[in-house]
Design a protein around this motif. Sequence first.
Motif, PDB file in Angstrom:
ATOM      1  N   MET A   2     -17.258  26.651   9.480  1.00 15.60           N
ATOM      2  CA  MET A   2     -16.682  25.937  10.609  1.00 15.60           C
ATOM      3  C   MET A   2     -16.684  24.424  10.392  1.00 15.60           C
ATOM      4  SD  MET A   2     -17.763  26.327  14.585  1.00 15.60           S
ATOM      5  CE  MET A   2     -18.061  28.097  14.571  1.00 15.60           C
ATOM      6  N   GLY A   3     -17.785  23.915   9.838  1.00 15.40           N
ATOM      7  CA  GLY A   3     -17.892  22.474   9.622  1.00 15.40           C
ATOM      8  C   GLY A   3     -18.319  21.745  10.882  1.00 15.40           C
ATOM      9  N   GLN A   4     -18.697  20.483  10.705  1.00 15.20           N
ATOM     10  CA  GLN A   4     -19.237  19.682  11.811  1.00 15.20           C
ATOM     11  C   GLN A   4     -18.312  18.532  12.171  1.00 15.20           C
ATOM     12  OE1 GLN A   4     -22.241  20.535  13.129  1.00 15.20           O
ATOM     13  NE2 GLN A   4     -22.583  22.172  11.637  1.00 15.20           N
ATOM     14  N   SER A   8     -17.708  31.033  20.296  1.00 14.50           N
ATOM     15  CA  SER A   8     -17.828  30.262  19.054  1.00 14.50           C
ATOM     16  C   SER A   8     -19.204  29.608  18.928  1.00 14.50           C
ATOM     17  CB  SER A   8     -16.703  29.233  18.925  1.00 14.50           C
ATOM     18  OG  SER A   8     -16.676  28.398  20.051  1.00 14.50           O
ATOM     19  N   ASP A   9     -19.840  29.281  20.052  1.00 22.02           N
ATOM     20  CA  ASP A   9     -21.168  28.663  19.975  1.00 22.02           C
ATOM     21  C   ASP A   9     -22.267  29.673  19.687  1.00 22.02           C
ATOM     22  OD1 ASP A   9     -19.988  26.309  20.577  1.00 22.02           O
ATOM     23  OD2 ASP A   9     -20.825  26.100  22.587  1.00 22.02           O
ATOM     24  N   SER A  10     -22.165  30.842  20.311  1.00 24.54           N
ATOM     25  CA  SER A  10     -23.305  31.765  20.257  1.00 24.54           C
ATOM     26  C   SER A  10     -23.041  33.029  19.455  1.00 24.54           C
ATOM     27  CB  SER A  10     -23.709  32.204  21.671  1.00 24.54           C
ATOM     28  OG  SER A  10     -23.910  31.096  22.485  1.00 24.54           O
ATOM     29  N   VAL A  11     -21.873  33.654  19.701  1.00 23.06           N
ATOM     30  CA  VAL A  11     -21.677  34.987  19.125  1.00 23.06           C
ATOM     31  C   VAL A  11     -21.335  34.912  17.638  1.00 23.06           C
ATOM     32  CG1 VAL A  11     -20.425  37.160  19.317  1.00 23.06           C
ATOM     33  CG2 VAL A  11     -20.907  35.825  21.379  1.00 23.06           C
ATOM     34  N   VAL A  12     -20.371  34.071  17.289  1.00 21.42           N
ATOM     35  CA  VAL A  12     -19.886  34.062  15.910  1.00 21.42           C
ATOM     36  C   VAL A  12     -20.957  33.635  14.895  1.00 21.42           C
ATOM     37  CG1 VAL A  12     -18.229  33.008  14.318  1.00 21.42           C
ATOM     38  CG2 VAL A  12     -17.441  33.931  16.495  1.00 21.42           C
ATOM     39  N   GLN A  51     -13.452  41.349  20.156  1.00 18.87           N
ATOM     40  CA  GLN A  51     -13.742  40.127  20.902  1.00 18.87           C
ATOM     41  C   GLN A  51     -12.663  39.072  20.694  1.00 18.87           C
ATOM     42  OE1 GLN A  51     -17.300  37.261  20.445  1.00 18.87           O
ATOM     43  NE2 GLN A  51     -17.931  38.776  21.935  1.00 18.87           N
ATOM     44  N   PHE A  52     -12.119  39.013  19.504  1.00 15.38           N
ATOM     45  CA  PHE A  52     -10.992  38.092  19.279  1.00 15.38           C
ATOM     46  C   PHE A  52      -9.839  38.434  20.239  1.00 15.38           C
ATOM     47  CE2 PHE A  52      -6.819  37.802  17.069  1.00 15.38           C
ATOM     48  CZ  PHE A  52      -6.665  36.424  17.139  1.00 15.38           C
ATOM     49  N   HIS A  53      -9.515  39.709  20.365  1.00 15.04           N
ATOM     50  CA  HIS A  53      -8.402  40.097  21.250  1.00 15.04           C
ATOM     51  C   HIS A  53      -8.789  39.940  22.727  1.00 15.04           C
ATOM     52  CE1 HIS A  53      -5.741  41.127  18.035  1.00 15.04           C
ATOM     53  NE2 HIS A  53      -6.796  41.622  17.412  1.00 15.04           N
TER      54      HIS A  53
END
Lengths: 378, 378
Positions: free
Chosen positions: B150-152, B207-211, B240-242
């Motif tokens: 993902m990168g910062q 994106s913060d927690s699950v991925v 989850q994406f859908h």
Amino acid sequence: MYSTHQFIAECYFASRPEMCPYPFQLKTTTTVACSRSFQEDRIWLNGKEEDINQPRLQSCLREIRRLARKRRSDGEGGVDLAGLSHKVHICSVNNFPTAAGLASSAAGYACLVYTLARVMGVEGELSAVARQGSGSACRSMYGGFVQWIMGQREDGKDSVAQQVEPETHWPELRILVLVVSAERKPVGSTSGMQTSVETSSLLKHRSDSVVPARMKEMIDAVHRKDFAAFAELTMKDSNQFHAICLDTYPPIFYLNDVSRHIINLVHHYNQHYREARVAYTFDAGPNAVIYTLQQHVDEFLQVVKHFFPPETNGGQFVKGLPVASTTLTEELRQAIGMEPMVKGISYIISTKAGPGPCIVEEPSQHLLGSDGLPKESA
Amino acid sequence: MYSTHQFIAECYFASRPEMCPYPFQLKTTTTVACSRSFQEDRIWLNGKEEDINQPRLQSCLREIRRLARKRRSDGEGGVDLAGLSHKVHICSVNNFPTAAGLASSAAGYACLVYTLARVMGVEGELSAVARQGSGSACRSMYGGFVQWIMGQREDGKDSVAQQVEPETHWPELRILVLVVSAERKPVGSTSGMQTSVETSSLLKHRSDSVVPARMKEMIDAVHRKDFAAFAELTMKDSNQFHAICLDTYPPIFYLNDVSRHIINLVHHYNQHYREARVAYTFDAGPNAVIYTLQQHVDEFLQVVKHFFPPETNGGQFVKGLPVASTTLTEELRQAIGMEPMVKGISYIISTKAGPGPCIVEEPSQHLLGSDGLPKESA
């Protein structure tokens, strides 16, 4: 000797956040009789005898009987002493498809609990009892705009329904139920929601953060009769509910290709007018519940008829409150720009917010005959 | 005078968390030529000239030219000086449906950037450049199992791809692409994801927690070649994406009734064996990518053929790696217990994880002729 009480409770549609108007044309009618001559508790649903020992049904029966005994021991009046020891016969019919995501179990349990309570002389807050039959049944105990309060207690006893506004508050608000399919849905909504709680990693975020904020906004939109705000919240929350179903493992699908076609149609229609004139919400099934205002009903129905051409089998396509025929402009048809989908919608119920449960006084409409068994017509 | 370089980059399928094997049988082939005689930059995609001025295309071209100039000014060898001032002709074909959620733009941009870099003598990490064409193109710069970090940084420059394992790591892993529809999808995946970022209240939690947690588990499952863990993560994350697409406003739909039928089929199959033998993932379209192990491919293909009977129009139903015919047992057919859906799947590509971009040495396979224009066959 036996006594018959009959009540009609209107069915209720869940626009999450848990608050929404009842549609007036969808009804559950329930007759409860109790008699010393009955050998056992029995129940008939839509003309067919069902198992009275279902746990949720037993919960409701047990709870109403407990409340009735409590009233008697508290010495309160109006308790039908006979009813407490007698067995009951219950007969219930819906005038709309069952188990198709049209909240039939909510309407059914609300009507059952209301009727049982009358027969057994129980009064007071009954939505907590109805909730034991079907979670959303608690909302169906009231008319108009109802919110379902989540509550704090582990045992859920403070999870009850409250009326936000009566059905007379927003008379311009109209409801169209687009009945996509009367097939039974593959997953009942109670077991589905339980699996979501266990497996969806998004549900907790939704219930902790998203729903409480939306609930406040929704109540505010209803008080102000702000249709655009009401519509956007309704659609977003319907979509998020179905997103959680998809995030459940294995995933639960209630929407089908027809539902998605309806969703796209509504967004195209609103985009054309650059305002939210129509909103959709879907419960545990593919059928759409459409909200709009009186002045847009006729045009939007023409749009639906054009993009979902009805089968010409002689059946009535639009049932319920009358609608006027209008001509669909070429401009609007082109702006929507979708391919018509033949046979996507089987019929439409045209309705509006209705009242809570009412008593049916007319004996000829009772569902149980003098022998305590369903009449031929029930 | 002009020079031609041609490379083949394999297409890549995104099983979120952003790591997954390339399918070997799906290819993008790209030829880039540059010549003093070319009047302007031009591009042909699948036989049709397209607008070279598309912003994402221009980003890639500009960035590769900038890197080439930098290399030259740094005095590094191997830079084709001519190519820097010359216009380019680009010709690219996919051997699979474009814009149907089969990551055609990822494969296309990866192949384009790789090929342009070769022509202009640019070396080193190119996934950040490919990402400017299509986010997921960065993954297609490598073979085997690739993660997208993902990168910062705000500007996204540290959002690059990394190979987790090469394609030789898990040879038993097989891929079946069930091509549901070659129709163009209604929403391109880049604009769709942008709308999700703006409107989905669940995306940030995802994106913060699950991925991040799933990413760790996925890398671990790949290292250990633990198919059951790989399968469950793949399916949950696809769902989850859908779900996020549905939580977008207005909602985005990539799955259709056929997709849902495939999902149910996979779960019924796995439930029968009480283990995850097959997994599905769907990108921005209705086509399913199925993962399974070598020993289950033949049986599962029979299951698919039974429940999605192919049209008998003489076309080949299963393309790519050969599969053996087996008999579907009555027990398994009954355990799955679904209604067959005729014409649901148009064909299947049988494949496995493939390598990253490779150079095509054989001039007869180049797509541009000696006049710098596409050959008849391209």
